[in-house]
Design a protein around this motif. Structure first.
Motif, short mmCIF file in Angstrom:
data_model
loop_
_atom_site.label_atom_id
_atom_site.label_comp_id
_atom_site.label_asym_id
_atom_site.label_seq_id
_atom_site.Cartn_x
_atom_site.Cartn_y
_atom_site.Cartn_z
N VAL A 205 0.84 -1.21 0.00
CA VAL A 205 0.00 0.00 0.00
C VAL A 205 0.87 1.25 0.00
CG1 VAL A 205 -1.67 1.34 1.36
CG2 VAL A 205 -1.99 -1.13 1.08
N LEU A 206 1.92 1.25 0.80
CA LEU A 206 2.77 2.44 0.91
C LEU A 206 3.68 2.63 -0.30
CD1 LEU A 206 3.74 2.51 4.70
CD2 LEU A 206 2.10 3.94 3.48
N ARG A 207 4.04 1.54 -0.95
CA ARG A 207 4.90 1.69 -2.14
C ARG A 207 4.20 2.50 -3.23
NH1 ARG A 207 6.14 -4.02 -1.45
NH2 ARG A 207 8.16 -4.21 -0.36
N ASP A 208 2.88 2.51 -3.24
CA ASP A 208 2.14 3.28 -4.25
C ASP A 208 2.27 4.78 -4.04
OD1 ASP A 208 1.29 0.95 -5.47
OD2 ASP A 208 -0.62 0.88 -4.38
N VAL A 209 2.62 5.19 -2.81
CA VAL A 209 2.61 6.63 -2.50
C VAL A 209 3.92 7.15 -1.90
CG1 VAL A 209 0.11 6.83 -2.24
CG2 VAL A 209 1.49 6.10 -0.28
N ASN A 210 4.86 6.24 -1.64
CA ASN A 210 6.13 6.65 -1.03
C ASN A 210 7.28 6.03 -1.82
OD1 ASN A 210 8.15 7.56 0.62
ND2 ASN A 210 7.66 6.24 2.35
N PRO A 211 8.13 6.84 -2.44
CA PRO A 211 9.20 6.29 -3.27
C PRO A 211 10.34 5.64 -2.48
CG PRO A 211 9.39 8.68 -3.13
CD PRO A 211 8.11 8.32 -2.46
N SER A 212 10.44 5.90 -1.18
CA SER A 212 11.52 5.34 -0.37
C SER A 212 11.25 3.87 -0.04
CB SER A 212 11.66 6.14 0.93
OG SER A 212 11.97 7.48 0.67
N PRO A 213 12.31 3.12 0.30
CA PRO A 213 12.10 1.72 0.72
C PRO A 213 11.19 1.65 1.94
CG PRO A 213 14.43 2.17 0.32
CD PRO A 213 13.74 3.49 0.28
N ILE A 214 10.25 0.73 1.92
CA ILE A 214 9.35 0.55 3.06
C ILE A 214 9.94 -0.57 3.91
CG2 ILE A 214 6.98 0.19 3.82
CD1 ILE A 214 7.42 2.63 1.99
N ASP A 215 10.81 -0.18 4.84
CA ASP A 215 11.57 -1.16 5.62
C ASP A 215 11.56 -0.86 7.11
OD1 ASP A 215 13.12 1.12 5.69
OD2 ASP A 215 14.88 0.23 4.74
N SER A 216 10.64 0.02 7.55
CA SER A 216 10.61 0.42 8.97
C SER A 216 9.21 0.31 9.51
CB SER A 216 11.13 1.85 9.12
OG SER A 216 12.43 1.98 8.58
N LEU A 217 9.11 0.07 10.83
CA LEU A 217 7.81 -0.15 11.46
C LEU A 217 7.86 0.30 12.91
CD1 LEU A 217 5.37 -3.06 11.37
CD2 LEU A 217 6.66 -2.79 13.49
N ALA A 218 6.75 0.82 13.40
CA ALA A 218 6.58 1.04 14.83
C ALA A 218 5.60 -0.01 15.33
CB ALA A 218 6.04 2.44 15.10
N TYR A 219 5.97 -0.71 16.40
CA TYR A 219 5.10 -1.76 16.93
C TYR A 219 3.81 -1.15 17.48
CZ TYR A 219 9.29 -4.76 16.90
OH TYR A 219 10.40 -5.49 16.54
N PRO A 220 2.63 -1.67 17.10
CA PRO A 220 1.38 -1.18 17.68
C PRO A 220 1.39 -1.34 19.20
CG PRO A 220 0.94 -2.52 15.74
CD PRO A 220 2.40 -2.68 16.05
N PHE A 221 1.07 -0.26 19.90
CA PHE A 221 1.06 -0.22 21.37
C PHE A 221 2.45 -0.46 21.96
CE2 PHE A 221 -2.82 -2.45 19.83
CZ PHE A 221 -3.72 -1.41 19.97
N GLY A 222 3.45 -0.58 21.12
CA GLY A 222 4.81 -0.89 21.59
C GLY A 222 4.97 -2.33 22.02
N ILE A 223 4.01 -3.19 21.66
CA ILE A 223 4.03 -4.58 22.12
C ILE A 223 4.62 -5.48 21.04
CG2 ILE A 223 2.59 -6.54 22.84
CD1 ILE A 223 0.57 -4.49 23.90
N TYR A 224 5.62 -6.26 21.42
CA TYR A 224 6.25 -7.20 20.50
C TYR A 224 6.97 -8.27 21.31
CZ TYR A 224 10.74 -5.02 21.62
OH TYR A 224 11.86 -4.56 22.29
N ASP A 225 7.39 -9.31 20.64
CA ASP A 225 8.24 -10.33 21.28
C ASP A 225 9.24 -10.82 20.24
OD1 ASP A 225 6.81 -12.07 19.63
OD2 ASP A 225 5.52 -12.80 21.23
N LYS A 226 10.08 -11.75 20.62
CA LYS A 226 11.14 -12.21 19.73
C LYS A 226 10.59 -12.79 18.45
CE LYS A 226 15.16 -15.28 19.51
NZ LYS A 226 15.97 -16.30 20.23
N THR A 227 9.52 -13.57 18.55
CA THR A 227 8.96 -14.21 17.36
C THR A 227 8.37 -13.16 16.41
OG1 THR A 227 8.43 -16.19 18.64
CG2 THR A 227 7.33 -15.94 16.52
N ALA A 228 7.68 -12.18 16.97
CA ALA A 228 7.11 -11.11 16.14
C ALA A 228 8.22 -10.34 15.43
CB ALA A 228 6.27 -10.17 17.00
N ALA A 229 9.28 -10.02 16.16
CA ALA A 229 10.40 -9.28 15.57
C ALA A 229 11.05 -10.08 14.45
CB ALA A 229 11.42 -8.93 16.65
N GLU A 230 11.25 -11.38 14.67
CA GLU A 230 11.85 -12.23 13.64
C GLU A 230 10.96 -12.31 12.40
OE1 GLU A 230 12.34 -15.92 15.63
OE2 GLU A 230 14.27 -15.38 16.56
N THR A 231 9.64 -12.35 12.62
CA THR A 231 8.72 -12.50 11.49
C THR A 231 8.63 -11.24 10.65
OG1 THR A 231 7.42 -14.04 12.85
CG2 THR A 231 6.39 -13.22 10.85
#
Length: 366
Positions: A205-231
């Protein structure tokens, strides 16, 4: 003699540092160096009041105050370059927003443009496709395209997931295993595929409107674990931002980047400045550590790769010292010596604390 030559060598290095510094005499005082304060906002609005909302006036006051204190604002691309070994300005700050609200387009962006400050906003892409359907209106695809085309690389829109910014029974969708229609829980394969599919949709979705690489993310609510990060990493996300407080250095896990909260109505400009100052990490100055090879060669010695474990071997006046990156132990004449700070490898080059090197070589003459 060794002590005199070493001190002369290091004084030359210090002198060069002072000379370069003098050329920037009108630059603001250094508050910190070789690290980045990533600050976090959500909503900039003059009518809604919440713990995650700041007024337009407060937003501008905060950023103006930081500029007056000598902070230097960097782009997401400059941040990535730093994390991969590149330089970063002293007092570096990266401005981030979560959620992709329309208020970023209408209220925050004009301030950023006025102050010439770059920023990145992590958007929930399902909302950008139907911006008026969310509780707080989101930026549309058209608005995102307008921002990224007007300021390429200066204003970035990255992922806050496509449809995972929610919870089920109090559990974040990014980390929980959902109940399937047959009453069973997702297995590990099902879970990972769901996360991968969401990441790829967000990127698409973002590649259609942003020419930069889409390679960054903020975790929703700041919640994550090792498996989520690896995935998410397997899906192409290389930089992931948390809500944990702290400064970012090159040793920071790129899938667990801390941030300093700036987006609350009680955070005055001075309080934001103090919050950043409290998080500063001790980083050695250029004259604390010196390039090991250059220092030894200046004395007529040499640096080679240790034959057994690929460590670093110093050869000087018929003697040898074996060191390893990250270790304080030094092997010399079948003795194990200790240095105060371990050798560090930065950009493929070994650095040592100059007092440690002086002490090692000086002991040989005692």
């Amino acid at each position: 003699m060794i002590k005199f030559v070493l001190r002369s060598f290091f004084l030359v290095l210090i002198g060069l540092t002072v000379l370069v510094s003098s050329l920037a005499a009108y630059q603001p005082n250094k508050l910190y160096r070789d690290q980045v304060a990533v600050i976090m906002y959500h909503h900039v609005d003059d009518t809604i009041q919440s713990s995650g909302t700041v007024t337009t006036a407060l937003f501008e006051e905060q950023l103006t105050y930081l500029q007056s204190k000598g902070y230097r604002f960097i782009t997401l691309d400059e941040f990535k370059h730093y994390m991969n070994g590149g330089p970063v300005p002293d007092n570096a700050v990266l401005v981030t927003f979560d959620d992709g609200y329309e208020s970023f387009y209408s209220n925050a962006y004009p301030v950023l443009q006025k102050l010439n400050i770059p920023a990145v906003n992590f958007a929930i892409t399902k909302d950008t496709l139907n911006p008026q359907a969310s509780y707080i209106p989101a930026m549309s695809q058209q608005q995102i395209a307008e921002l990224t085309s007007a300021s390429p690389g200066y204003i970035e829109i990255q992922c806050h997931t496509h449809a995972l910014h929610d919870k089920v029974n109090g559990e974040a969708l990014l980390t929980t295993r959902l109940e399937l229609s047959n009453g069973s829980r997702e297995n590990e394969g099902d879970y990972r595929q769901r996360i991968m599919d969401d990441m790829r949709t967000c990127q698409s979705v973002l590649r259609d409107v942003n020419p930069s690489p889409i390679d960054s993310l903020a975790y929703p609510f700041g919640i994550y674990d090792k498996t989520a990060a690896e995935t998410i990493n397997a899906a192409g996300i290389q930089y992931a931002f948390t809500i944990a407080p702290g400064m970012t250095t090159r040793t920071t896990d790129t899938l667990s980047i801390p941030r300093v909260n700036a987006g609350a109505p009680y955070i005055s400009p001075a309080k934001l400045h103090k919050s950043i100052q409290r998080q500063i990490q001790a980083v050695h100055h250029a004259y604390d550590r010196v390039p090991l090879r250059e220092a030894i060669e200046q004395l007529g010695g040499e640096i080679v790769t240790a034959p057994k474990d690929k460590g670093i071997l110093i050869r000087y006046e018929g003697k040898e010292w074996e060191l390893n990156e990250g270790s304080r132990k030094v092997l010399h004449d079948e003795q194990v010596l200790s240095i105060d700070q371990p050798v560090q490898i930065v950009g493929g080059k070994a650095y040592i604390r100059w007092t440690d090197l002086e002490e090692l070589l000086h002991k040989e003459r005692q």
